[in-house]
Design a protein around this motif. Structure first.
Motif, short mmCIF file in Angstrom:
data_model
loop_
_atom_site.label_atom_id
_atom_site.label_comp_id
_atom_site.label_asym_id
_atom_site.label_seq_id
_atom_site.Cartn_x
_atom_site.Cartn_y
_atom_site.Cartn_z
N LYS A 279 0.82 -1.31 0.07
CA LYS A 279 -0.03 -0.04 -0.11
C LYS A 279 0.99 1.29 -0.01
O LYS A 279 0.37 2.26 -0.67
CB LYS A 279 -1.02 -0.06 1.22
CG LYS A 279 -2.18 -0.94 1.29
CD LYS A 279 -3.01 -0.87 2.33
CE LYS A 279 -3.97 -1.88 2.02
NZ LYS A 279 -4.93 -1.75 3.40
N ALA B 85 2.23 1.69 -3.65
CA ALA B 85 1.11 1.98 -4.83
C ALA B 85 0.90 3.26 -5.23
O ALA B 85 1.15 4.27 -4.61
CB ALA B 85 -0.37 1.44 -4.03
N SER C 45 -1.62 3.75 -7.38
CA SER C 45 -3.23 4.12 -7.90
C SER C 45 -3.91 3.07 -6.99
O SER C 45 -3.28 1.95 -6.68
CB SER C 45 -3.45 4.39 -9.07
OG SER C 45 -3.30 3.14 -9.78
N LYS C 46 -4.98 3.26 -6.80
CA LYS C 46 -6.09 2.22 -6.36
C LYS C 46 -7.47 2.45 -6.92
O LYS C 46 -7.74 3.71 -7.18
CB LYS C 46 -6.15 2.32 -4.95
CG LYS C 46 -6.55 3.28 -3.99
CD LYS C 46 -6.57 2.85 -2.54
CE LYS C 46 -7.00 4.11 -1.82
NZ LYS C 46 -7.21 4.00 -0.42
N THR C 47 -8.06 1.35 -7.16
CA THR C 47 -9.45 1.82 -7.94
C THR C 47 -10.41 0.64 -7.17
O THR C 47 -9.98 -0.60 -7.12
CB THR C 47 -9.34 1.18 -9.35
OG1 THR C 47 -8.32 2.00 -10.18
CG2 THR C 47 -10.71 1.31 -9.99
N ILE D 195 -10.33 -3.95 -3.73
CA ILE D 195 -9.84 -2.69 -4.45
C ILE D 195 -8.28 -3.29 -4.89
O ILE D 195 -7.90 -3.94 -4.47
CB ILE D 195 -9.45 -1.98 -2.94
CG1 ILE D 195 -10.49 -1.14 -2.57
CG2 ILE D 195 -8.27 -0.55 -3.68
CD1 ILE D 195 -10.26 -0.22 -1.41
N ARG D 196 -8.28 -2.60 -6.24
CA ARG D 196 -6.86 -2.96 -6.83
C ARG D 196 -5.91 -1.83 -6.78
O ARG D 196 -6.14 -0.60 -7.08
CB ARG D 196 -7.17 -3.20 -8.42
CG ARG D 196 -5.97 -3.37 -9.25
CD ARG D 196 -6.22 -4.02 -10.62
NE ARG D 196 -6.51 -5.29 -10.35
CZ ARG D 196 -7.16 -6.12 -11.39
NH1 ARG D 196 -7.52 -5.68 -12.56
NH2 ARG D 196 -7.41 -7.17 -10.99
N HIS D 197 -4.55 -2.42 -6.32
CA HIS D 197 -3.55 -1.20 -6.05
C HIS D 197 -2.47 -1.69 -7.09
O HIS D 197 -2.05 -2.85 -7.37
CB HIS D 197 -2.92 -1.49 -4.68
CG HIS D 197 -3.91 -1.72 -3.53
ND1 HIS D 197 -4.19 -0.24 -2.89
CD2 HIS D 197 -4.89 -2.36 -3.07
CE1 HIS D 197 -5.12 -0.60 -1.78
NE2 HIS D 197 -5.36 -1.80 -1.86
N ARG D 198 -1.97 -0.45 -8.03
CA ARG D 198 -1.11 -0.94 -8.96
C ARG D 198 0.20 -0.23 -8.24
O ARG D 198 0.26 0.76 -7.71
CB ARG D 198 -1.60 0.04 -10.03
CG ARG D 198 -2.68 -0.61 -10.88
CD ARG D 198 -3.27 0.28 -12.17
NE ARG D 198 -1.95 0.55 -13.10
CZ ARG D 198 -1.70 -0.24 -13.93
NH1 ARG D 198 -2.14 -1.37 -14.00
NH2 ARG D 198 -0.56 0.07 -14.90
N GLU E 12 -0.52 -5.69 -10.07
CA GLU E 12 -1.89 -5.39 -9.50
C GLU E 12 -2.11 -6.21 -8.41
O GLU E 12 -2.21 -7.33 -8.41
CB GLU E 12 -2.75 -5.74 -10.73
CG GLU E 12 -2.49 -4.87 -11.97
CD GLU E 12 -3.52 -5.00 -13.16
OE1 GLU E 12 -4.13 -6.28 -13.22
OE2 GLU E 12 -3.82 -3.94 -13.91
N ASP F 110 -4.92 -7.00 -5.61
CA ASP F 110 -6.06 -7.07 -5.01
C ASP F 110 -6.32 -7.46 -3.80
O ASP F 110 -6.21 -8.73 -3.30
CB ASP F 110 -6.89 -8.03 -6.07
CG ASP F 110 -6.87 -7.56 -7.53
OD1 ASP F 110 -6.88 -6.41 -7.76
OD2 ASP F 110 -7.30 -8.52 -8.51
#
Length: 155
Positions: A16, A19, A21-23, A89-92, A101, A103
């Motif tokens: 985290k 990361a 971004s997160k979606t 939530i997907r964190h890149r 990615e 999840d």
């Protein structure tokens, strides 16, 4: 259209911090046949329909086709999906020359965190971050289509 990826469990929350971004993602399946799955995804305000073919014997690759659809179409199709909506939530996370990615699952799959990395060929090397755990590539229990039927909290 052939997707090559490896999948791993994640054993710490360190990802985290790294990361970019997160979606939030909600997804369901119109079809979860082993030979093909049809997924509907709502990712923030964007919708997608995805068709995936059967996995290779080692679970590393499979056919994947995806098309963006409207949010309203995705919401309507989600209502038609089989029981078991995935909420995550997907964190890149950029690591070396690759993007993982990660999840983080909620609801009936709470407690499960899985990282995937896409590769250009099956033997491609990549840097493994410290938070990466056991490899689960090819373990069908960790396919989202299976998690929708047999959630992680029921194992």
């Amino acid at each position: 259209m052939i997707e090559i990826e490896r999948k791993f469990l994640v054993h710490s929350q360190q990802f985290k911090t790294d990361a970019t971004s997160k979606t939030r993602i909600k997804q369901g399946f119109l079809n979860t046949d082993k030979a093909r799955t049809v997924r509907i995804r709502l990712q923030d305000t964007n919708g997608f329909i995805t068709v995936k073919g059967a996995s290779s014997d080692n679970g590393l690759s499979r056919f994947e086709w995806e098309k963006e659809i409207s949010k309203s179409d995705a919401e309507a199709l989600l209502a038609l999906c089989e029981v078991g909506v995935i909420d995550k939530i997907r964190h890149r996370v950029a690591v070396g020359n690759h993007v993982f990615e990660v999840d983080e699952f909620f609801g009936e799959n709470a407690g499960l965190i899985v990282a995937e990395v896409e590769l250009s060929h099956p033997n491609e090397t990549f840097e493994k971050p410290k938070w990466l755990g056991k490899e689960v590539t090819g373990d069908v229990r960790y396919y989202n289509s299976q998690l929708s039927k047999q959630p992680y909290t029921t194992w």
